[in-house]
Design a protein around this motif. Structure first.
Motif, PDB file in Angstrom:
ATOM      1  N   ASN A  91       0.833  -1.199   0.000  1.00 19.42           N
ATOM      2  CA  ASN A  91       0.000   0.000   0.000  1.00 19.42           C
ATOM      3  C   ASN A  91       0.872   1.255   0.000  1.00 19.42           C
ATOM      4  O   ASN A  91       1.903   1.314   0.668  1.00 19.42           O
ATOM      5  N   GLU A  92       0.462   2.261  -0.749  1.00 21.38           N
ATOM      6  CA  GLU A  92       1.168   3.535  -0.760  1.00 21.38           C
ATOM      7  C   GLU A  92       0.342   4.572   0.003  1.00 21.38           C
ATOM      8  O   GLU A  92      -0.861   4.712  -0.213  1.00 21.38           O
ATOM      9  N   TRP A  93       1.019   5.283   0.899  1.00 25.83           N
ATOM     10  CA  TRP A  93       0.328   6.281   1.691  1.00 25.83           C
ATOM     11  C   TRP A  93      -0.086   7.463   0.827  1.00 25.83           C
ATOM     12  O   TRP A  93       0.610   7.835  -0.115  1.00 25.83           O
ATOM     13  N   SER A  94      -1.202   8.058   1.149  1.00 23.96           N
ATOM     14  CA  SER A  94      -1.747   9.161   0.364  1.00 23.96           C
ATOM     15  C   SER A  94      -0.993  10.459   0.654  1.00 23.96           C
ATOM     16  O   SER A  94      -0.282  10.588   1.664  1.00 23.96           O
ATOM     17  N   GLU A  95      -1.182  11.430  -0.222  1.00 24.68           N
ATOM     18  CA  GLU A  95      -0.628  12.754   0.026  1.00 24.68           C
ATOM     19  C   GLU A  95      -1.244  13.366   1.280  1.00 24.68           C
ATOM     20  O   GLU A  95      -0.584  14.106   2.011  1.00 24.68           O
ATOM     21  N   GLU A  96      -2.501  13.017   1.537  1.00 26.11           N
ATOM     22  CA  GLU A  96      -3.157  13.507   2.753  1.00 26.11           C
ATOM     23  C   GLU A  96      -2.402  13.046   3.990  1.00 26.11           C
ATOM     24  O   GLU A  96      -2.185  13.825   4.934  1.00 26.11           O
ATOM     25  N   ALA A  97      -1.992  11.768   4.007  1.00 23.04           N
ATOM     26  CA  ALA A  97      -1.252  11.249   5.155  1.00 23.04           C
ATOM     27  C   ALA A  97       0.092  11.949   5.298  1.00 23.04           C
ATOM     28  O   ALA A  97       0.524  12.288   6.414  1.00 23.04           O
ATOM     29  N   ASN A  98       0.769  12.173   4.182  1.00 21.33           N
ATOM     30  CA  ASN A  98       2.057  12.874   4.230  1.00 21.33           C
ATOM     31  C   ASN A  98       1.893  14.299   4.737  1.00 21.33           C
ATOM     32  O   ASN A  98       2.714  14.793   5.529  1.00 21.33           O
TER      33      ASN A  98
END
Length: 265
Positions: free
Chosen positions: A120-127
């Motif tokens: 899974n790749e983390w979203s820009e929101e999470a970053n």
């Protein structure tokens, strides 16, 4: 605490109870102690094993290549357990899913609590949330790193540290400092990954799956719970647990115990 040799490494684990086997797999920011409010309750009906994953807690980290999901199967072999239900939180949930895909004959059920999923790749929101809540942290400063990770994961973006029990925060920071040291050491070892990763293979799961998350966890984790429930053929998505973030079994063991015991029955 017990220790047993698994694939050339001495793994530490706690064990209690008798009955059908259940293995508890801890988060990447923690160790087996995060299950302290869960293990006794599940042990009333089950044989419960809570290991430290290789390199974490009191488990060893030889320099030889390994895979966490193979270690779980090896732990079952070493304890003479043909099949077990796996209960995982965060990274431990990811290891549980990988084990069910790599060794499907060894897993009877999955209970996934605020789980990650390999690939899974983390979203820009999470970053962006990380940048807003924590910002840059010196990777060699485990104290500052643990404080940042606990702010992000254990407190969560929708709460303030004052909203969370101070003893819980202190315990989580102590575990996470050790976990950060473990992750640094693991960076020097060849750690095998499931190929292809689990994020595109959730439909291959052939066991009952229970999935939930803390209502105060980061949005990416809650969305992953939705995705697992939508794609795994035999999955049940419970509502998010109120007033809990990423270390859901540590922060709110009572609803976790009730849900997991009901699921396993």
């Amino acid at each position: 605490m017990h220790k047993i040799t698994v694939n050339g490494a001495a793994l530490a684990y706690d064990e209690a109870g008798t009955g059908t086997p259940v293995v508890l797999l801890h988060a990447g920011i923690a160790d087996r102690r995060m299950w302290r409010g869960v293990l006794p309750a599940l042990a009333a009906r089950h044989r419960v094993i809570a290991p430290d994953l290789r390199g974490y807690g009191d488990s060893e980290l030889p320099a030889t290549p390994f895979a966490h999901h193979d270690d779980v199967a090896g732990l079952l072999d070493a304890l003479d357990i043909p099949r077990a239900a796996l209960v995982g939180c965060s990274f431990g949930g990811s290891v549980a899913i990988d084990t069910a895909l790599a060794h499907p004959d060894r897993v009877t059920a999955l209970a996934l609590l605020g789980t990650a999923v390999s690939g899974n790749e983390w979203s820009e929101e999470a970053n962006d949330l990380w940048d807003d809540l924590v910002g840059e942290v010196d990777p060699d400063d485990f104290t500052a790193g643990a404080a940042g990770e606990v702010r992000f994961w254990v407190v969560g973006p929708a709460r303030q540290p004052s909203d969370v029990d101070s003893d819980l925060i202190a315990f989580a920071q102590e575990m996470d400092q050790r976990a950060l040291a473990a992750e640094l050491a693991l960076g020097a070892v060849e750690v095998g990954e499931l190929t292809p990763p689990a994020i595109g293979r959730l439909g291959e799961l052939r066991v009952p799956v229970l999935v939930t998350a803390g209502a105060a966890d980061v949005p990416d984790i809650r969305r992953l719970a939705d995705r697992i429930a939508a794609e795994a053929p035999d999955a049940v998505r419970l509502p998010d647990v109120p007033d809990a973030a990423h270390l859901l079994p540590l922060e709110r063991p009572e609803p976790v115990n009730a849900a997991v015991l009901d699921f396993l029955s």
